[in-house]
Design a protein around this motif. Structure first.
Motif, mmCIF file in Angstrom:
data_model
loop_
_atom_site.group_PDB
_atom_site.id
_atom_site.type_symbol
_atom_site.label_atom_id
_atom_site.label_comp_id
_atom_site.label_asym_id
_atom_site.label_seq_id
_atom_site.Cartn_x
_atom_site.Cartn_y
_atom_site.Cartn_z
ATOM 1 N N TYR A 27 -12.690 -16.309 -22.093
ATOM 2 C CA TYR A 27 -13.095 -15.223 -21.194
ATOM 3 C C TYR A 27 -12.775 -15.637 -19.768
ATOM 4 C CZ TYR A 27 -16.005 -11.490 -19.268
ATOM 5 O OH TYR A 27 -16.447 -10.376 -18.591
ATOM 6 N N PRO A 28 -11.821 -14.984 -19.095
ATOM 7 C CA PRO A 28 -11.339 -15.456 -17.783
ATOM 8 C C PRO A 28 -12.422 -15.529 -16.716
ATOM 9 C CG PRO A 28 -9.878 -13.765 -18.691
ATOM 10 C CD PRO A 28 -11.096 -13.788 -19.553
ATOM 11 N N LEU A 29 -13.388 -14.604 -16.732
ATOM 12 C CA LEU A 29 -14.393 -14.575 -15.674
ATOM 13 C C LEU A 29 -15.241 -15.843 -15.664
ATOM 14 C CD1 LEU A 29 -15.647 -13.001 -13.370
ATOM 15 C CD2 LEU A 29 -17.150 -11.863 -15.022
ATOM 16 N N VAL A 30 -15.471 -16.435 -16.833
ATOM 17 C CA VAL A 30 -16.264 -17.661 -16.894
ATOM 18 C C VAL A 30 -15.560 -18.789 -16.146
ATOM 19 C CG1 VAL A 30 -17.147 -19.452 -18.437
ATOM 20 C CG2 VAL A 30 -17.442 -17.045 -19.038
ATOM 21 N N TRP A 31 -14.257 -18.933 -16.349
ATOM 22 C CA TRP A 31 -13.518 -20.010 -15.687
ATOM 23 C C TRP A 31 -13.383 -19.757 -14.189
ATOM 24 C CZ3 TRP A 31 -13.489 -24.297 -18.065
ATOM 25 C CH2 TRP A 31 -13.454 -24.336 -19.459
ATOM 26 N N THR A 32 -13.204 -18.490 -13.822
ATOM 27 C CA THR A 32 -13.157 -18.162 -12.391
ATOM 28 C C THR A 32 -14.481 -18.504 -11.726
ATOM 29 O OG1 THR A 32 -11.616 -16.352 -12.832
ATOM 30 C CG2 THR A 32 -12.756 -16.321 -10.722
ATOM 31 N N ALA A 33 -15.583 -18.137 -12.392
ATOM 32 C CA ALA A 33 -16.906 -18.446 -11.855
ATOM 33 C C ALA A 33 -17.153 -19.951 -11.822
ATOM 34 C CB ALA A 33 -17.974 -17.754 -12.696
ATOM 35 N N TYR A 34 -16.630 -20.670 -12.822
ATOM 36 C CA TYR A 34 -16.744 -22.125 -12.844
ATOM 37 C C TYR A 34 -16.095 -22.733 -11.604
ATOM 38 C CZ TYR A 34 -18.484 -25.305 -16.457
ATOM 39 O OH TYR A 34 -19.263 -26.139 -17.191
ATOM 40 N N LEU A 35 -14.882 -22.283 -11.304
ATOM 41 C CA LEU A 35 -14.173 -22.794 -10.134
ATOM 42 C C LEU A 35 -14.920 -22.448 -8.852
ATOM 43 C CD1 LEU A 35 -11.703 -24.152 -8.884
ATOM 44 C CD2 LEU A 35 -10.542 -21.927 -8.954
ATOM 45 N N PRO B 58 -28.531 -28.627 -36.413
ATOM 46 C CA PRO B 58 -27.564 -27.718 -37.046
ATOM 47 C C PRO B 58 -27.400 -28.020 -38.532
ATOM 48 C CG PRO B 58 -26.687 -28.688 -35.018
ATOM 49 C CD PRO B 58 -27.928 -29.435 -35.353
ATOM 50 N N THR B 59 -27.453 -26.983 -39.322
ATOM 51 C CA THR B 59 -27.200 -27.114 -40.768
ATOM 52 C C THR B 59 -25.807 -26.616 -41.131
ATOM 53 O OG1 THR B 59 -28.272 -24.963 -41.111
ATOM 54 C CG2 THR B 59 -29.637 -26.934 -41.358
ATOM 55 N N LYS B 60 -25.318 -25.633 -40.390
ATOM 56 C CA LYS B 60 -23.952 -25.128 -40.540
ATOM 57 C C LYS B 60 -23.342 -24.999 -39.154
ATOM 58 C CE LYS B 60 -25.023 -22.442 -44.703
ATOM 59 N NZ LYS B 60 -25.013 -21.084 -45.308
ATOM 60 N N PHE B 61 -22.047 -25.149 -39.086
ATOM 61 C CA PHE B 61 -21.385 -25.141 -37.785
ATOM 62 C C PHE B 61 -20.426 -23.963 -37.668
ATOM 63 C CE2 PHE B 61 -22.667 -29.535 -38.398
ATOM 64 C CZ PHE B 61 -23.162 -29.881 -37.147
ATOM 65 N N ASP B 62 -20.480 -23.343 -36.493
ATOM 66 C CA ASP B 62 -19.573 -22.245 -36.179
ATOM 67 C C ASP B 62 -19.381 -22.247 -34.656
ATOM 68 O OD1 ASP B 62 -18.085 -20.006 -35.897
ATOM 69 O OD2 ASP B 62 -19.630 -18.587 -36.539
ATOM 70 N N PHE B 63 -18.190 -22.622 -34.201
ATOM 71 C CA PHE B 63 -17.914 -22.757 -32.775
ATOM 72 C C PHE B 63 -17.207 -21.542 -32.193
ATOM 73 C CE2 PHE B 63 -18.202 -27.077 -34.462
ATOM 74 C CZ PHE B 63 -19.095 -27.663 -33.585
ATOM 75 N N SER B 64 -17.324 -20.402 -32.880
ATOM 76 C CA SER B 64 -16.655 -19.199 -32.389
ATOM 77 C C SER B 64 -17.235 -18.746 -31.051
ATOM 78 C CB SER B 64 -16.763 -18.070 -33.415
ATOM 79 O OG SER B 64 -18.125 -17.790 -33.724
ATOM 80 N N GLY B 65 -18.523 -18.996 -30.822
ATOM 81 C CA GLY B 65 -19.136 -18.642 -29.553
ATOM 82 C C GLY B 65 -18.485 -19.376 -28.395
ATOM 83 N N TYR B 66 -18.270 -20.696 -28.549
ATOM 84 C CA TYR B 66 -17.584 -21.468 -27.514
ATOM 85 C C TYR B 66 -16.141 -20.998 -27.345
ATOM 86 C CZ TYR B 66 -21.464 -24.798 -27.536
ATOM 87 O OH TYR B 66 -22.693 -25.377 -27.416
ATOM 88 N N GLU B 67 -15.502 -20.677 -28.462
ATOM 89 C CA GLU B 67 -14.109 -20.227 -28.397
ATOM 90 C C GLU B 67 -13.983 -18.964 -27.562
ATOM 91 O OE1 GLU B 67 -10.536 -18.752 -31.415
ATOM 92 O OE2 GLU B 67 -12.416 -19.567 -32.221
ATOM 93 N N LYS B 68 -14.893 -18.028 -27.761
ATOM 94 C CA LYS B 68 -14.810 -16.767 -27.031
ATOM 95 C C LYS B 68 -15.181 -16.947 -25.559
ATOM 96 C CE LYS B 68 -13.488 -15.435 -30.749
ATOM 97 N NZ LYS B 68 -12.014 -15.525 -30.894
#
Length: 299
Positions: A77-85, A63-73
């Protein structure tokens, strides 16, 4: 004198051949490690990089520049956490059931006094090469057992593998019969011998098959696509597939009210999905090689 010279020449040739083999082996291993690491580094870098970096062609390994907006979104996102569980529940229940079935299925096959032992073993091996196929399996789960849209549709079809049963059987066969005989003289029955003696001695093999089962349940998504109808019952890998292939990143952007680069979000979701397995593997790795080797020596 001539014999001594010939012996020295042979030793030099052997040393040279050993050196050449070591060079070839290490070169091959470095290439394999590179082929494995480069895609992972590419995914990791893109997941934490801004649009200006992602849009550039070529490899992005550091990485040369950092942007964590992808992880933030992704995290919002509720479906990701539901699927995680759902995936955690599936992996826990599926692995526990599989380990239990492997133990109680392989132990009888390891005993010489089992009636028709060869026939039962051949029956198990037969299933390694022939199966009912996709359509009969779907009809069985959906129409006859009525397990669709339940977690059992994800756990039961892959609960046992004939290959793993044979591996576990071979490990039980490597345990001396004298232990069982001594336990029977002390009044222990077969169930006590299995769970009080055999299982504690089989930690390496059990850890190995448990790791195989966890990885299978964590990565498997096809059964979810076949049998699950409600979104709140999707597993993580199926949600990841929808994000990667079906353009569900638009739904994430709409749900979070902020637009994030599509590739960044895809790679962030991929990293989030594989982290638990990467973190789990080092704790089981010490059992992995020992369990596979011991279970595969005796046929």
């Amino acid at each position: 004198m001539t014999k001594i010279i010939n012996v020295r020449k042979k030793r030099r040739k052997r040393k040279l051949s050993n050196v050449l083999f070591d060079i070839f082996l290490y070169t091959f291993l470095i290439l394999v490690a590179t082929v494995t690491l480069v895609p992972f580094l590419q995914v990791l870098t893109i997941s934490m990089s801004p649009q200006s970096v992602v849009a550039k062609s070529g490899l992005h390994l550091i990485p040369t520049k950092f942007d964590f907006s992808g992880y933030e979104k992704v995290f919002h996102y509720p479906l990701v956490w539901t699927a995680y569980l759902n995936t955690i529940i599936r992996a826990a229940l599926g692995t526990g059931l599989s380990v239990l079935l492997y133990i109680i299925g392989a132990y009888p096959l390891s005993k010489k006094y089992l009636p028709h032992k060869k026939a039962w073993t051949l029956f198990v091996i037969f299933t390694m090469y022939f199966s009912g196929g996709l359509i009969p399996s779907y009809l069985l789960i959906n129409n006859w057992l009525h397990l669709s849209n339940t977690i059992f549709a994800l756990i039961l079809p892959g609960a046992m593998s004939a290959y793993t049963v044979i591996i576990m059987r071979n490990f039980f066969e490597s345990i001396p019969d004298s232990l069982e005989e001594s336990a029977k003289l002390d009044g222990a029955n077969d169930v006590t011998i299995l769970f009080r003696i055999m299982v504690p001695l089989s930690k390496a093999s059990i850890a190995t098959i448990a790791l195989w089962s966890i990885v299978y349940h964590w990565n498997e998504w096809f059964n979810c696509m076949l049998y699950m109808k409600d979104e709140d019952k999707y597993v993580l890998q199926y949600v990841l597939r929808k994000i990667l292939l079906d353009g569900q990143t638009q739904d994430i952007n709409m749900a979070t009210n902020v637009v994030v680069n599509t590739e960044t979000m895809k790679m962030a979701t991929l990293v989030v999905s594989i982290l638990p397995i990467i973190m789990l593997y080092p704790f089981l790795q010490k059992y992995f090689a020992k369990g596979v080797m011991v279970g595969s020596v005796k046929g």
